[in-house]
Enzyme design. Structure first.
Site, short mmCIF file in Angstrom:
data_model
loop_
_atom_site.label_atom_id
_atom_site.label_comp_id
_atom_site.label_asym_id
_atom_site.label_seq_id
_atom_site.Cartn_x
_atom_site.Cartn_y
_atom_site.Cartn_z
N ASP A 24 12.96 36.11 4.22
CA ASP A 24 13.10 34.70 4.62
C ASP A 24 14.59 34.38 4.75
OD1 ASP A 24 11.36 31.70 3.63
OD2 ASP A 24 13.27 31.86 4.66
N ASP A 118 11.86 32.40 11.01
CA ASP A 118 12.81 32.96 10.04
C ASP A 118 12.14 33.70 8.88
OD1 ASP A 118 11.97 30.92 8.22
OD2 ASP A 118 13.99 30.87 7.38
N GLU A 119 10.88 34.03 9.04
CA GLU A 119 10.13 34.51 7.88
C GLU A 119 9.08 35.53 8.30
OE1 GLU A 119 7.28 32.27 4.67
OE2 GLU A 119 8.29 31.12 6.20
P1 TTP Z 1 12.47 27.45 5.78
O1 TTP Z 1 12.53 28.94 5.63
O2 TTP Z 1 11.37 26.72 5.05
O3 TTP Z 1 13.83 26.80 5.31
P2 TTP Z 1 15.31 27.29 5.51
O4 TTP Z 1 15.37 28.67 6.11
O5 TTP Z 1 16.07 26.25 6.25
O6 TTP Z 1 15.87 27.31 4.03
P3 TTP Z 1 15.52 28.34 2.84
O7 TTP Z 1 14.51 29.33 3.39
O8 TTP Z 1 16.83 28.98 2.49
O9 TTP Z 1 14.98 27.48 1.77
O10 TTP Z 1 12.33 27.07 7.30
C1 TTP Z 1 12.97 27.81 8.32
C2 TTP Z 1 13.45 26.89 9.42
O11 TTP Z 1 12.36 26.16 9.94
C3 TTP Z 1 14.45 25.85 8.94
O12 TTP Z 1 15.79 26.33 8.99
C4 TTP Z 1 14.19 24.71 9.88
C5 TTP Z 1 12.75 24.84 10.28
N1 TTP Z 1 11.93 23.84 9.54
C6 TTP Z 1 11.66 22.62 10.17
O13 TTP Z 1 12.06 22.40 11.31
N2 TTP Z 1 10.93 21.69 9.48
C7 TTP Z 1 10.46 21.90 8.21
O14 TTP Z 1 9.83 21.00 7.62
C8 TTP Z 1 10.76 23.16 7.58
C9 TTP Z 1 10.27 23.42 6.18
C10 TTP Z 1 11.49 24.09 8.29
MG MG Z 2 14.17 30.22 5.36
#
Ligand code: TTP
Ligand code: MG
Length: 412
Positions: A24, A118-119
């Protein structure tokens, strides 16, 4: 994480033959923005909708310290952290980074299941002999991602998806957490029950009221109590709280086709113009293939005349390609075949497409995986790579082949 001696006695039955990674990216959208704008380093940064009803997509870790988080109304974020920099998302850019990152995953295993841009889960069970261990693969992937994109990822390593996903979240950002099969209960037991998938804000207080605050307490809870609280799902949650999860990693299927087409303001009448357009459309299609790390086996050309008669012609190759020259060679042969029987028909629309797509096996592929189509004629790939890198750097398709440029200037 360290081995927990207390957990060994009552570890779950060994499903430990699998090796699963959950990768992630850290503060993904915000990290891409920080990388591309070094002047933002160290400052709180929020990415999301900037209109009156905008919502936060994500915030970097500096902004999170002020309580800003994903899905929060932007107006609230601005109240909590007025000094942050606020940017709207650049989705094309994040998609492109995502494709690069996913292609790195496929260096290690074809078994990649994307959950979002991203995951992803990776099943690396079949790659352990080649790379040493799941932890070694996790380290290499983190390094590859950093070297290729300048971004950091957090990785969880375990023998199932549930544990790997919990582990990747534990040491964010830039984390790496491995959960050995004999340390599962030590890892899970102290966790608060809200981290259990499926325990929402309505169920959580009911469990807490019965003194069930942690995974360990839920795992050991009296069966009748659990059933009264969770009904039919009681056993499912007890299994999760015990770290049992036998779901497989389901590999993503690649896109089915990629194509570009253009309708001309004035119909084309000159063969040279038509070929120049064909070359430009091929450039776009092949660049997208390479960006997504795909090979195509079938090339399709679409032609529409001023009377709206539309013809598509396609041909397949014995192996896939992502080389502009090879796609163009076929597209032009298909087009010329049509032209022979329509020597003076003007052209209203032209399209080039590819299908029969497969993931590029990558430089470290095992023999027997998809082999790229050998080229006939000079190798266009060094030029392809150069054009890709210049176009990536400056955005869009600034660099084009000579004949396309002549046509765009109107001096051919
Ligand atoms: P996440 O992996 O949930 O968040 P992140 O990568 O920003 O932070 P971290 O993993 O370090 O906690 O989500 C990935 C991307 O998806 C995030 O950068 C932006 C997008 N996203 C949204 O647009 N809306 C949302 O509600 C979430 C949770 C994520
Ligand atoms: Mg993330």
């Amino acid at each position: 994480m360290s081995r927990d001696s207390e957990s060994t006695a009552d570890s779950p039955p060994a499903l430990s033959h699998r090796a699963i990674l959950h990768v992630d990216m850290d503060a993904f959208y915000a990290s891409v923005e920080e990388r591309d704008r070094p002047e933002l380093a160290g400052k709180p940064l929020v990415v999301g909708g900037l209109g009156p009803r905008g919502v936060v997509s994500t915030a970097n870790y500096a902004a999170r310290q002020f309580g800003v988080h994903s899905a929060m109304p932007m107006a609230r974020a601005r109240r909590l952290c007025p000094q942050a920099v606020y940017l709207r998302p650049r989705m094309d850019c994040y998609r492109e980074e995502s494709a690069r990152i996913f292609s790195l995953f496929r260096r290690y295993t074809p078994r990649v299941e994307g959950l979002s841009l991203d995951e992803a889960f990776l099943d690396v069970s079949g790659s352990l002999r080649l790379f040493g261990s799941a932890e070694a693969i996790a380290r290499r992937i983190k390094t590859d991602i950093h070297e290729t994109t300048g971004l950091t990822a957090s990785v969880g390593v375990a023998h199932n998806k549930f544990l790997a996903k919990l582990a990747s979240d534990l040491q964010k950002p830039d984390g790496l957490v491995c959960v050995p099969a004999d340390a599962v209960h030590g890892f899970l037991d102290p966790m608060p029950i809200r981290r259990l998938w499926g325990i929402g804000p309505r169920t959580e207080p009911k469990l807490k009221a019965q003194g069930l605050l942690t995974f360990g307490q839920l795992r050991r809870a009296d069966e009748a109590v659990l059933r009264s609280l969770l009904g039919k799902r009681a056993e499912h949650f007890r299994r999760l709280a015990s770290g049992e999860d036998d779901r497989e990693v389901v590999s993503d299927s690649p896109d089915k086709s990629i194509s570009h087409e253009v309708t001309f303001d004035t119909d084309l009448t000159e063969l040279q113009e038509m070929r120049a357009e064909l070359q430009h459309l091929t450039d776009l299609v092949a660049a997208r293939l390479r960006r997504r790390q795909l090979l195509a086996r079938t090339v399709v050309v679409k032609i529409r005349d001023p009377d709206f008669r539309t013809v598509t012609r396609s041909r397949s190759m014995p192996a896939g390609t992502d080389a502009t020259q090879t796609v163009y060679h076929l597209a032009r042969a298909l087009f010329d075949g049509w032209r022979k029987s329509h020597p003076s028909t003007p052209v209203r629309l032209l399209g080039v497409g590819v299908s029969g797509l497969d993931h590029h096996p990558g430089p470290d592929a095992e023999p027997g995986e998809t082999t790229p189509m050998p080229l006939d004629g000079p190798d266009s790939r060094p030029l392809d790579a150069l054009m890709d890198s210049i176009n990536r750097r400056y955005g869009g398709n600034k660099i084009v082949h000579g004949q396309t440029l002549r046509r765009r200037r109107g001096d051919s």
